[in-house]
Design a protein around this motif. Structure first.
Motif, PDB file in Angstrom:
ATOM      1  N   CYS A  98       0.865  -1.185   0.000  1.00  0.00           N
ATOM      2  CA  CYS A  98       0.000   0.000   0.000  1.00  0.00           C
ATOM      3  C   CYS A  98       0.901   1.235   0.000  1.00  0.00           C
ATOM      4  CB  CYS A  98      -0.912  -0.003   1.223  1.00  0.00           C
ATOM      5  SG  CYS A  98      -1.937   1.477   1.311  1.00  0.00           S
ATOM      6  N   CYS A 121      -0.566   3.677   6.379  1.00  0.00           N
ATOM      7  CA  CYS A 121      -1.432   2.493   6.376  1.00  0.00           C
ATOM      8  C   CYS A 121      -0.955   1.463   7.400  1.00  0.00           C
ATOM      9  CB  CYS A 121      -1.459   1.873   4.982  1.00  0.00           C
ATOM     10  SG  CYS A 121      -2.511   0.409   4.885  1.00  0.00           S
ATOM     11  N   THR A 132      -0.952  -1.610   7.264  1.00  0.00           N
ATOM     12  CA  THR A 132      -0.195  -2.733   6.671  1.00  0.00           C
ATOM     13  C   THR A 132       1.299  -2.409   6.539  1.00  0.00           C
ATOM     14  OG1 THR A 132      -0.610  -1.968   4.411  1.00  0.00           O
ATOM     15  CG2 THR A 132      -2.181  -3.563   5.336  1.00  0.00           C
ATOM     16  N   CYS A 175      -6.875   0.087  -1.238  1.00  0.00           N
ATOM     17  CA  CYS A 175      -6.550  -0.624  -0.007  1.00  0.00           C
ATOM     18  C   CYS A 175      -7.813  -0.869   0.816  1.00  0.00           C
ATOM     19  CB  CYS A 175      -5.536   0.181   0.796  1.00  0.00           C
ATOM     20  SG  CYS A 175      -5.072  -0.610   2.335  1.00  0.00           S
ATOM     21  N   CYS A 205      -7.096   1.234   4.402  1.00  0.00           N
ATOM     22  CA  CYS A 205      -7.065   2.700   4.502  1.00  0.00           C
ATOM     23  C   CYS A 205      -7.767   3.405   3.343  1.00  0.00           C
ATOM     24  CB  CYS A 205      -5.611   3.183   4.599  1.00  0.00           C
ATOM     25  SG  CYS A 205      -4.700   3.026   3.039  1.00  0.00           S
TER      26      CYS A 205
HETATM   27 ZN    ZN Z   1      -3.488   0.974   2.950  1.00  0.00          ZN
END
Ligand code: ZN
Ligand code: CTP
Length: 155
Positions: free
Chosen positions: A109, A114, A116, A137, A140
């Motif tokens: 991402c 984010c 992740t 994503c 987010c």
């Molecule tokens: Zn994201």
């Protein structure tokens, strides 16, 4: 010259030939399909001449056949790739790849905030455009486009 008539990478008896990979994507495809861990005979060719792509890469994996969802995982980096299923030296089937509707893992991402990018959770995207590759994503909502696409290393 005589040599020009020969295949640049030798033929296989049984297995899969992944053709029409853009030259710059060879090692990403290897990564995505985890071919570094593959024990079968593996032949790679890169920067081969291609009318379609300019320069292409090719991967030949003996005695290995891929499921549809595995093949489609490489669509992000090789949208024009063709999987040729080889049985007893003959091309039995050709499969084109198609970008799936959701992508888990594979890509990063582009939003630095984010979750992740801070927690050990796999990325997950909805594919909002298959043509230009736009990934939204699921954590987010930020869109990652082709230009910002970073392929994650598999574990
Ligand atoms: Zn994201
Ligand atoms: N191939 C191979 N071993 C075989 C048969 C084919 O490695 N026993 C490879 C060929 O070298 C080629 C790919 O598999 O790279 C597809 O073969 P084929 O369909 O015969 O080639 P093309 O007609 O050039 O394919 P396309 O039109 O899809 O580009």
């Amino acid at each position: 010259m005589k040599e020009e008539k020969h295949l640049k990478v030798s033929a296989i008896k049984n297995g899969t030939v992944i053709d029409h990979i853009p030259a710059g994507s060879l090692f990403k495809v290897v990564e995505i399909l985890a071919l570094n861990r593959c024990k079968s005979q593996l032949t790679l060719g890169n920067n081969l001449e291609s009318k379609l792509l300019g320069a292409k890469a090719i991967i030949k994996v003996a005695d290995r056949f891929f499921a549809d969802d595995e093949m489609n995982r490489i669509a992000l980096v090789a949208p024009q790739a063709k999987f040729n299923i080889i049985k007893d030296y003959e091309v039995m089937e050709k499969r084109m790849v198609e970008l799936p509707d959701t992508i888990v893992g594979i890509a990063k991402c582009m939003n630095p905030m984010c979750v992740t990018n801070h927690q050990p959770i796999p990325t997950k995207f909805s594919v909002v455009s298959k043509k230009d590759v736009l990934l939204q994503c699921c954590y987010c909502d930020k869109i990652t486009d082709q230009e910002h696409l970073i392929i994650l290393k598999s574990g």
